[in-house]
Write an enzyme that holds these catalytic residues in place. Structure first.
Site, mmCIF file in Angstrom:
data_model
loop_
_atom_site.group_PDB
_atom_site.id
_atom_site.type_symbol
_atom_site.label_atom_id
_atom_site.label_comp_id
_atom_site.label_asym_id
_atom_site.label_seq_id
_atom_site.Cartn_x
_atom_site.Cartn_y
_atom_site.Cartn_z
ATOM 1 N N ASP A 102 0.837 -1.201 0.000
ATOM 2 C CA ASP A 102 0.000 0.000 0.000
ATOM 3 C C ASP A 102 0.874 1.254 0.000
ATOM 4 O OD1 ASP A 102 -2.182 -1.667 0.234
ATOM 5 O OD2 ASP A 102 -2.330 -1.431 2.414
HETATM 6 N N1 URA Z 1 -1.269 -5.885 3.923
HETATM 7 C C1 URA Z 1 -1.731 -4.612 3.980
HETATM 8 O O1 URA Z 1 -2.736 -4.335 4.615
HETATM 9 N N2 URA Z 1 -1.045 -3.683 3.298
HETATM 10 C C2 URA Z 1 0.083 -3.927 2.605
HETATM 11 O O2 URA Z 1 0.668 -3.006 2.034
HETATM 12 C C3 URA Z 1 0.547 -5.248 2.564
HETATM 13 C C4 URA Z 1 -0.149 -6.212 3.235
#
Ligand code: URA
Length: 262
Positions: A102
């Site tokens: 993310d």
């Molecule tokens: N899980 C999440 O919530 N975000 C990420 O970036 C990777 C795994």
């Protein structure tokens, strides 16, 4: 070597993209346009051109990147900085990210031009573990941990998550935590949350659903405020890499990653 393989391994594009370029007549071998992707070429002596420029064979490339928060895992974006902006000095056209983090997640992201490597690491049946360090608002009871470990529903019409591992590092009231300063810096928790219970720890999962870690912790009442991927399989993030820096994987690291998922 096949012409399409040569081009993909020279970071011109993914295998399926370079096949299109070849069929479109954009590629020449020793001065002659070739439109058959499977044609065999000799990579050490034939001169291959793409759009009129001689292609240098790079071979397969594999990078470990320490992703900072604030950039998105995408090839390009009109608004946001992307992970590829950190590789401006390299030829990266055919290189892609292995999975996604993310925008606000930091840590270990792999990039490669090797489609088979990506497939092996991302294929859910291969169960390659990814470990994330988190800080979250909330607390984790023994029952919460059990649910995370056994599998938990995180979305309508979704199967429960596969078994995971959870290890709590710190828990308490935010203002009472020993390493409050580090937590404050990492979590950007404001004073409104000063009396909040907070928890930090490691969650290891072997799937790659969207926002999976955040959704798993949310399902047990915790709100993630900081997230960092620290390992993929047995490969640990090289902590000597500053945020935004990358380095090639060593041969041993590549073989270990591939070996693990056989
Ligand atoms: N899980 C999440 O919530 N975000 C990420 O970036 C990777 C795994």
């Amino acid at each position: 070597m096949r012409l399409d393989k040569f081009l993909a391994e020279s970071s011109i594009g993914r295998r399926k993209e370079v096949r299109i370029y070849i069929k479109e007549g954009k590629v020449k071998v020793n001065g002659q346009a070739v439109t058959e992707p499977a044609v065999e070429i000799e990579e050490n002596s034939d001169v291959i051109e793409y759009l009129g420029k001689v292609v240098e064979y790079t071979g397969k490339v594999y990078y470990m990147f320490n992703k900072p928060a604030g950039c998105i895992t995408a090839r390009e974006d009109a608004v946001h900085k992307t992970v590829f902006d950190f590789f401006a000095d390299l030829k990266m056209k055919g290189v892609f990210h292995v999975g996604r983090l993310d925008k606000d997640t930091e840590g270990l992201l792999l990039l490669t031009n090797d489609g088979a490597f990506e497939h092996k690491l991302m294929y859910p049946e291969k169960h390659v573990e990814k470990t994330y360090f988190f800080w979250a608002l909330g607390s984790l009871s023994e029952e919460d941990k059990k649910q995370l470990e056994q599998g938990i529903y995180i979305g309508k019409d979704e199967m429960p998550t596969k078994p995971a591992k959870i290890q709590v590092e710190n828990c308490g009231i935010y203002k009472d935590l020993k390493d409050e300063t580090a937590a404050k810096e990492l979590c950007k928790i404001d004073l409104n949350h000063y009396n909040q219970p907070v928890v930090s720890g490691y969650l290891t999962i072997s799937e790659g659903r969207k926002h999976q870690v955040k959704r798993m912790l949310k399902a047990v009442g915790c709100y993630v405020v900081y997230l960092k991927r620290v390992s993929v399989g047995e490969l640990l993030l090289d902590e000597s890499l500053e945020k935004g820096q990358y380095r090639p994987l060593t041969e041993v690291e590549i073989l270990n990653l591939l070996g693990q998922c056989e």
